[in-house]
Write an enzyme that holds these catalytic residues in place. Structure first.
Site, PDB file in Angstrom:
ATOM      1  N   SER A  34     -54.578  23.280 -11.251  1.00  0.00           N
ATOM      2  CA  SER A  34     -54.074  23.917 -12.468  1.00  0.00           C
ATOM      3  C   SER A  34     -52.854  23.183 -13.015  1.00  0.00           C
ATOM      4  CB  SER A  34     -53.702  25.379 -12.177  1.00  0.00           C
ATOM      5  OG  SER A  34     -52.922  25.881 -13.237  1.00  0.00           O
ATOM      6  N   GLN A  58     -51.151  24.269 -15.416  1.00  0.00           N
ATOM      7  CA  GLN A  58     -50.144  25.284 -15.729  1.00  0.00           C
ATOM      8  C   GLN A  58     -49.221  25.497 -14.530  1.00  0.00           C
ATOM      9  OE1 GLN A  58     -52.374  28.690 -17.080  1.00  0.00           O
ATOM     10  NE2 GLN A  58     -53.210  27.578 -18.835  1.00  0.00           N
ATOM     11  N   ASP A 109     -62.174  23.544 -19.746  1.00  0.00           N
ATOM     12  CA  ASP A 109     -62.362  24.468 -20.877  1.00  0.00           C
ATOM     13  C   ASP A 109     -63.685  24.246 -21.603  1.00  0.00           C
ATOM     14  OD1 ASP A 109     -59.940  25.678 -20.397  1.00  0.00           O
ATOM     15  OD2 ASP A 109     -58.829  24.366 -21.745  1.00  0.00           O
TER      16      ASP A 109
HETATM   17  C1  S3P Z   1     -53.800  24.168 -19.857  1.00  0.00           C
HETATM   18  C2  S3P Z   1     -54.316  24.062 -18.606  1.00  0.00           C
HETATM   19  C3  S3P Z   1     -55.630  24.609 -18.229  1.00  0.00           C
HETATM   20  C4  S3P Z   1     -56.482  24.953 -19.448  1.00  0.00           C
HETATM   21  C5  S3P Z   1     -55.703  25.652 -20.512  1.00  0.00           C
HETATM   22  C6  S3P Z   1     -54.537  24.784 -20.975  1.00  0.00           C
HETATM   23  C7  S3P Z   1     -52.461  23.582 -20.112  1.00  0.00           C
HETATM   24  O1  S3P Z   1     -55.429  25.782 -17.461  1.00  0.00           O
HETATM   25  O2  S3P Z   1     -57.569  25.753 -19.054  1.00  0.00           O
HETATM   26  O3  S3P Z   1     -56.532  25.929 -21.629  1.00  0.00           O
HETATM   27  O4  S3P Z   1     -52.088  23.397 -21.290  1.00  0.00           O
HETATM   28  O5  S3P Z   1     -51.755  23.263 -19.136  1.00  0.00           O
HETATM   29  P1  S3P Z   1     -55.164  25.695 -15.872  1.00  0.00           P
HETATM   30  O6  S3P Z   1     -53.928  24.925 -15.666  1.00  0.00           O
HETATM   31  O7  S3P Z   1     -55.017  27.108 -15.392  1.00  0.00           O
HETATM   32  O8  S3P Z   1     -56.383  25.026 -15.321  1.00  0.00           O
END
Ligand code: S3P
Length: 446
Positions: free
Chosen positions: A173, A175, A325
């Protein structure tokens, strides 16, 4: 506001149409847009942004940064400036509401932890059901005091002194990685985040643009980021590149609609984001990728997509992070391929705005496509170019990407496909219906 603004819609229908033709500019990238506002709010000086995605999720982040003391100004379509008080955030007077956005809440939690801010974080029904232990655990190890509702929102954060950590992320992830790196800006010493499967690296690249010293190393599959805190950010100018995840909908629509040929300009070409395009090419898609200008340190491409005879393939688990995504819309492409398309390593798909693994399977099944779904994989049995039955209702489950994928599916079905709630599309792609109409696929509001 786009003329067919999804925010004002509820149920819509899509149906077979003639060949898709024409040219559109990809909407600004959602990940880069969030980061531009957040990093701008942490930076000393004035950060000027062009091409910002003005979607619901991103505007919620803009509101949160304003509540945290930054001056966020809209200076023209897609043009914004962010000015902070000496790069410092302050305690907000009310809970920060991130609506539907996991990126917004998880990244701002990291930024607040690093800035020594006390705040409460809330969101909509979908966001309030998403897992937050993935950020609560590492931020807690760094010394942040957090109270949560069984590891879900609402979350309360109390300002605390932070220490650096070494953290091997148990989930793929970006995020999570980003929240830790943003907190590390305010922690004493070297924070090291390791990913077994590397995820999108926008935080690492953009922190460097904002003057932060960060070291990133990669091996065959994984990534290690090292940041020595405390560090401060300096404002810069960001031109947001186009979003490959949003461009995917028009690309797949053209690939499955006979006679189509479309062009989408300015799509970000970052290997951590373009797994879908690699996959579609392996399936036989006629895609021409022409290099464009650099934006925010990222390459861009103009994509030409033509109707193509697709063949099923196995999409390896190692590719999942680079197209996480895009699985719902890949499912739509696979529905019209020759043979079976198997998608592996989909655990993270269940932690999105909805359980997207179940949602994608239900969307396809409900419209006559045969699928096999397992714990973390999906197999779609393609029709070899023949239309699917359609006639179903796609349950969007507060999930914008299921809504847009359902719309694209309807373009190649015998009977129209109904999307139960298209309003969520406004969270990531407010111009979606305008763009689809420009290309020749109008929606019908029902
Ligand atoms: C994102 C990370 C992804 C993605 C989200 C945007 C980001 O999520 O699905 O639409 O901008 O860091 P995860 O980090 O939970 O995989």
């Amino acid at each position: 506001m786009p003329s067919n603004s999804p925010a004002s819609l509820k149920s819509v229908r899509s149906q077979r149409c003639g060949p898709l033709t024409g040219c559109i500019d990809a909407p600004g990238d959602k990940s880069i847009s969030h980061r531009s506002l957040i990093f701008g709010g942490l930076a000393s000086g004035v950060t000027r942004i062009t091409g910002l995605l003005e979607s619901g999720d991103v505007l919620d982040t803009a509101k949160a940064m304003t509540a945290l003391g930054a001056t966020v100004e809209h200076t023209g379509t897609g043009n914004w400036s962010v000015t902070s008080k000496d790069g410092k955030l302050c305690n907000p007077h009310a809970p920060l509401d991130f609506g539907n956005s996991g990126t917004g809440v998880r990244l701002v939690m990291g930024a607040c932890a690093g800035a020594g801010v006390s705040a409460q974080f809330i969101g909509d029904q979908s966001l309030s059901s998403r897992p937050m232990a993935r950020v609560i655990t590492p931020l807690g190890l760094m010394g942040t005091k957090l109270e949560a509702n069984r590891n879900r929102l609402p979350i309360s954060m109390t300002a605390s002194k932070l220490n650096a950590i070494k953290y091997a992320s148990p989930v793929a992830s970006a995020q999570v990685k980003s929240a830790i790196l943003l907190a590390a800006l305010g922690a004493e010493g070297e924070t090291v985040v390791t990913e077994a499967q590397s995820t999108r690296d926008h935080t690492e690249r953009m922190l460097a643009l904002f003057g932060v010293k960060i070291d990133v190393s990669r091996n065959d599959r994984g990534l290690t980021a090292r940041l020595v805190g405390p560090q401060t950010l300096s404002a810069c100018e960001i031109a947001v590149p186009g979003d490959p995840s949003s461009a995917a909908f028009a690309v797949v629509a053209a690939l499955i609609t006979p006679g189509s040929k479309i062009q989408i300009n300015g799509v970000m070409d970052n290997p951590a984001r373009t797994g879908l395009y690699t996959t579609l090419k392996e399936m036989g898609a006629d895609l021409v990728l022409k290099p464009g200008v650099m934006k925010a340190g990222e390459k861009t491409i103009d994509i030409t997509a033509q109707y193509s005879a697709l063949s099923g393939i196995t999409v390896p688990a190692e590719r999942a992070a680079s197209m996480i995504d895009e699985y719902p819309v890949l499912g739509v492409a696979a529905a019209f391929a020759r043979g079976q398309t198997a998608m592996l390593g989909l655990d993270e798909l269940k932690a999105k705005e909805s359980d997207r693994l179940a949602g994608t399977a239900d969307m396809l099944r409900g419209n006559g496509v045969i699928v096999d779904v397992n714990e973390n994989s999906l197999a779609v049995h393609g029709s070899d170019g023949a239309p699917a039955a359609g006639g179903g209702i796609v349950q969007t489950r507060h999930d914008h990407r299921l809504a847009m994928s359902g719309f694209v599916l309807g373009l190649r079905c015998t009977d129209p496909v109904t999307i139960d709630d298209a309003s969520m599309i406004a969270t990531s792609y407010p111009n979606f219906f305008d763009h689809m109409a420009t290309l020749g696929a109008p929606m019908e509001s029902v």
